[in-house]
Design a protein around this motif. Structure first.
Motif, PDB file in Angstrom:
ATOM      1  N   GLU A 136      -3.325  66.555 -14.630  1.00 19.26           N
ATOM      2  CA  GLU A 136      -4.245  66.739 -13.495  1.00 19.26           C
ATOM      3  C   GLU A 136      -4.959  68.093 -13.538  1.00 19.26           C
ATOM      4  OE1 GLU A 136      -2.167  63.613 -10.375  1.00 19.26           O
ATOM      5  OE2 GLU A 136      -2.037  65.749  -9.923  1.00 19.26           O
ATOM      6  N   ASN A 162       2.359  64.724 -15.330  1.00 22.43           N
ATOM      7  CA  ASN A 162       1.279  64.224 -14.473  1.00 22.43           C
ATOM      8  C   ASN A 162       0.478  65.390 -13.893  1.00 22.43           C
ATOM      9  OD1 ASN A 162      -0.198  62.204 -13.012  1.00 22.43           O
ATOM     10  ND2 ASN A 162       0.896  62.874 -11.183  1.00 22.43           N
ATOM     11  N   ASP A 191      -7.696  59.658  -8.185  1.00 21.33           N
ATOM     12  CA  ASP A 191      -6.443  60.419  -8.184  1.00 21.33           C
ATOM     13  C   ASP A 191      -6.445  61.239  -6.887  1.00 21.33           C
ATOM     14  OD1 ASP A 191      -4.077  61.339  -9.120  1.00 21.33           O
ATOM     15  OD2 ASP A 191      -4.863  62.232 -10.964  1.00 21.33           O
ATOM     16  N   SER A 192      -5.352  61.174  -6.122  1.00 16.17           N
ATOM     17  CA  SER A 192      -5.399  61.671  -4.740  1.00 16.17           C
ATOM     18  C   SER A 192      -5.777  63.157  -4.658  1.00 16.17           C
ATOM     19  CB  SER A 192      -4.063  61.433  -4.046  1.00 16.17           C
ATOM     20  OG  SER A 192      -3.030  62.053  -4.766  1.00 16.17           O
ATOM     21  N   GLU A 193      -5.243  63.964  -5.596  1.00 16.59           N
ATOM     22  CA  GLU A 193      -5.538  65.408  -5.565  1.00 16.59           C
ATOM     23  C   GLU A 193      -7.017  65.648  -5.841  1.00 16.59           C
ATOM     24  OE1 GLU A 193      -3.343  63.891  -7.406  1.00 16.59           O
ATOM     25  OE2 GLU A 193      -1.377  64.585  -6.732  1.00 16.59           O
ATOM     26  N   LYS A 223      -6.585  58.675 -15.592  1.00 16.01           N
ATOM     27  CA  LYS A 223      -6.782  60.092 -15.916  1.00 16.01           C
ATOM     28  C   LYS A 223      -6.748  60.348 -17.409  1.00 16.01           C
ATOM     29  CE  LYS A 223      -3.269  60.807 -13.220  1.00 16.01           C
ATOM     30  NZ  LYS A 223      -2.463  61.477 -12.236  1.00 16.01           N
TER      31      LYS A 223
HETATM   32 MG    MG Z   1      -2.311  62.527  -8.590  1.00 15.85          MG
END
Ligand code: MG
Ligand code: NDP
Length: 382
Positions: A217, A213, A147-149, A122
């Motif tokens: 994001e 983090n 990135d999961s989100e 990221k």
């Molecule tokens: Mg994440």
């Protein structure tokens, strides 16, 4: 057969990516791998996967790697090694799992060479958001987030980007959700490195504890999805089942749900626009219990405010935020500063920076990155 290069294969995401490829059952060939200091693991991976090329970041380890990899595997090293991999004609997709801003230039190279991009890293996107996204548009390259989100948001938005009115970016709250801020100056490194939900690299685990983090994001989502940061709301969701949600113009909200396991967003990026078989456990909704959401405590976690300020400023403020955070986390891990010092160090570096507020180039980003890292060193070595 999709031909894949994994940059950062010796890290948490890289190891998971190889696990996904081994379980998915065909369709992928691993052409290139890379590590930085973990030469032992890189050698084991090279022996198992027989890639055409491996890159080792630490040049002192190149000889050792060269002697141990299979015949036919070329060994390259340093930043140049990553660039060579990112531009090879026999690579279709580059998976960026290197931590920090070290993969910015290889990322730009891969975009220029019209590779498919699966992006876990990221920091490169946050530092150089306008540069990376403009180049991707120009070359008609789609960046598929890992990135999961962002994987969740990507899945919710896919096919209807023009109707998005808001993004709900969820986060488990990290290891300090229920720890009083009064204790923050006494928390040892070992405590911070234990994340309750996700097993990740050290830098991102510290970022989860400071909530930087989540701040990074916000900026990542801003650039990936072209949405103003004011339309991105962070929600604390300790159960970590809803990986983010998107609200559309008609007030309908679409969410993506799954167990917290990074192998799923990795699999999605590899198989997009299709889907493959389930590698991760399925959610058992009858046992999932209540799913809860609340606003984050911005006073307790000032990094969220700092990230929003950098997002609003844009320009080189983004690179300064990232570099100051990377530096401050390094100094915390090396026990030079306390956990509670991290936001203050970042804020001080940001306040000393003169943002050009113009259209920025990659050179501007690199200069801001090295300036902010030096400033952070000066503050932390004192
Ligand atoms: Mg994440
Ligand atoms: P790790 O620290 O576990 O792995 C980082 C990888 O990058 C390792 O292969 C490491 O090599 C390599 N590396 C580090 N510095 C350099 C450098 N200067 N040059 C070349 N290679 C380098 O990190 P993670 O896997 O946790 O995270 C990777 C990225 O993905 C980060 O940007 C993170 O924010 C993002 N991400 C991670 C998630 C996770 O669950 N882990 C979730 C979402 C995003 P070596 O180990 O050999 O030294």
């Amino acid at each position: 057969m999709k031909r894949i290069a994994i940059l950062g294969s010796t890290g948490s995401i890289g190891v998971n990516a190889l696990d996904v490829i081994s379980k998915i059952g065909g369709g992928f060939s691993v052409v290139a791998l890379s590590g930085d200091s973990n030469s032992e693991l890189l050698i084991r991976q090279a022996r198992a996967w027989k890639p055409k090329i491996v890159s080792i970041g630490n040049e002192l380890l190149a000889g050792k790697v060269n002697r141990a990899v299979p015949k036919g595997t070329k060994v390259v090293c340093g930043g140049i090694g990553l660039r060579e991999i990112a531009t090879r004609s026999d690579v279709d997709m580059v998976l960026f799992a290197v931590s920090g801003t070290a993969c910015l230039i290889p990322l730009l190279d891969a975009v220029k060479n019209r590779k498919e991009i699966a992006l876990a890293n990221k920091e490169a996107l946050v530092s150089a958001g306008p540069v990376v996204t403009a180049l991707a548009r120009k070359n008609d390259v789609r960046i598929i987030p890992i990135d999961s989100e962002h994987s969740a948001i990507f899945q919710c938005i896919y096919g209807r980007p023009e109707y998005v009115s808001k993004i709900y970016l969820t986060g488990s709250g990290g290891p300090l959700l229920n720890v009083s801020a009064k204790r923050f100056d006494k928390l040892p490194v070992g405590f911070i490195l234990k994340h309750p939900r996700w097993k990740m690299g050290r830098k991102i685990t510290v970022d989860s504890a400071t909530m930087m983090n989540k701040g990074l994001e916000i900026i990542e989502a801003k650039y990936l999805f072209g949405i103003d940061e004011k339309k991105i709301e962070v929600l604390i969701h300790p159960e970590a089942v809803v990986h983010s949600m998107v609200e559309f113009s008609d007030a309908s909200v679409i969410a993506q749900l799954a167990v917290p396991d990074m192998r799923l967003p990795i699999e999605y990026a590899l198989t997009f626009p299709g889907r493959s078989k389930a590698i991760v456990r399925k959610v058992d909704f009858s046992k999932a219990g209540a799913l809860t959401f609340r606003k984050p405590d911005v006073k307790k976690f000032p990094c969220l405010r700092l990230a929003r300020e950098a997002a609003a400023s844009g320009g080189t403020a983004l690179a300064v935020l990232c570099a100051a955070d990377e530096g401050a986390v390094k100094h915390f891990l090396e026990r030079r500063i306390k956990f509670s010092d991290i936001p203050g160090v970042i804020e001080k570096v940001m306040s000393r920076h003169k943002n050009a507020r113009k259209e920025i180039s990659v050179e501007d980003v690199l200069n801001a990155d090295s300036w902010a890292k030096e400033e952070t060193d000066i503050l932390c070595y004192r």
